[in-house]
Design an enzyme around this catalytic site. Structure first.
Site, PDB file in Angstrom:
ATOM      1  N   CYS A  83      -1.108   6.292   9.074  1.00 48.65           N
ATOM      2  CA  CYS A  83      -1.409   4.987   8.493  1.00 48.65           C
ATOM      3  C   CYS A  83      -2.562   5.158   7.518  1.00 48.65           C
ATOM      4  CB  CYS A  83      -1.728   3.964   9.588  1.00 48.65           C
ATOM      5  SG  CYS A  83      -3.109   4.446  10.650  1.00 48.65           S
TER       6      CYS A  83
ATOM      7  N   ARG B 194       0.844  -1.201   0.000  1.00 56.09           N
ATOM      8  CA  ARG B 194       0.000   0.000   0.000  1.00 56.09           C
ATOM      9  C   ARG B 194       0.880   1.251   0.000  1.00 56.09           C
ATOM     10  NH1 ARG B 194      -4.624   0.072   4.331  1.00 56.09           N
ATOM     11  NH2 ARG B 194      -5.312   1.802   3.020  1.00 56.09           N
TER      12      ARG B 194
END
Length: 278
Positions: free
Chosen positions: A232, A175
């Site tokens: 995050c 990611r």
């Protein structure tokens, strides 16, 4: 209070005269709801708190898991029995990356007596420790949520950290690199951020020793000469980076790493903000 507590120490504390409040924070991205696991079995006396509805505000401009309103959080914590000056232990299914959200919120609220269970529910059950399915009715607590004890960044401040300090991205490497993005509007990462996936904080579900964590952060590029912050996907698992930095001795309880609470879910929803893919 140390940010981590062992299963042995929790078991001993639960048998003591003043047992800690225990919060079950099990949650999975994409479900099913953690309450289902809780109802099957949990640490005796543990109170379930829902990440999506109780430890976050509704999704919106602040991202997928915005910080809860102080009054709402105070009501949740009081209902769970959290009292001023009384210890709290939070656990999730295993590695602590979700339970760290509860740890961070309590610290943000001014409540320093809080730890994450090392190894979580998986370690507790693997050791054959007691589990039951009874839902407790705690005596209401008296905690007063005083937000601001943990530093929070907005998007502009996060961008500045990436340029002038060290900004750590806690998401999985694929990611971070922009190879996939299963949930947020765009792939990639904040330009200049370094990847520090939460999976690297633990081994077999247990947290690495302080020296190993310090070496890991050093290998990523964290330096004592530069301030460090974390983000995050939605501000949840980055809380475990803040915790890990403290365990490693890179930050201290009096000077913790800031958290970009909106994280990638907020950043990527603004088309004017750049994204790097590597």
């Amino acid at each position: 209070m140390h940010p981590l507590i062992s299963t042995e120490a929790l078991a001993s504390a639960l048998n003591g005269a003043e047992p800690p409040v225990v919060l079950d924070v099990r949650w999975r991205l994409g479900g099913p709801p953690g309450r289902q696991d809780y109802e099957v079995g949990h640490v005796p006396g543990a109170v379930y708190v829902d990440l999506d509805t109780e430890l976050s505000s509704a999704p919106g401009a602040g991202g997928r898991h915005p910080l809860p309103e102080p009054a709402a959080l105070q009501a949740v914590l009081r209902a769970a029995g959290v009292r001023e000056g009384h210890p709290v232990v939070a656990y999730d299914g295993g590695d602590g990356s979700v339970a760290a959200r509860a740890w961070w919120l309590l610290r943000w609220s001014g409540h320093s007596e809080v730890s994450v269970l090392d190894g979580g529910f998986a370690a507790w059950t693997a050791e054959g420790r007691p589990v039951n399915a009874e839902t407790p009715t705690p005596i209401p607590g008296d905690i007063v949520v005083r937000p601001g004890a943990m530093p929070v960044l907005d998007a502009d401040e996060a961008a500045a950290f990436a340029r002038e300090g060290t900004l750590l991205d806690a998401r999985a490497p694929e990611r971070y690199r922009g190879e996939t993005e299963p949930i947020d509007p765009r792939a990639g990462h904040i330009p200049g951020a370094l990847n520090a996936p939460t999976s690297g904080h633990t081994s077999d579900g247990r947290w690495l020793p302080a020296t190993a964590l310090a070496e890991r952060f050093q290998s990523i590029g964290v330096s004592p000469e530069r301030p460090v912050a974390a983000y995050c996907g939605s501000g949840v698992t980055a809380s475990s980076v803040v915790l890990a930095l403290e365990v490693a001795g890179i930050t201290t309880p009096d000077a913790p790493a800031p958290l970009y609470a909106g994280s990638w879910s907020q950043w990527s929803s603004d088309p004017t903000r750049p994204a790097d893919c590597v």
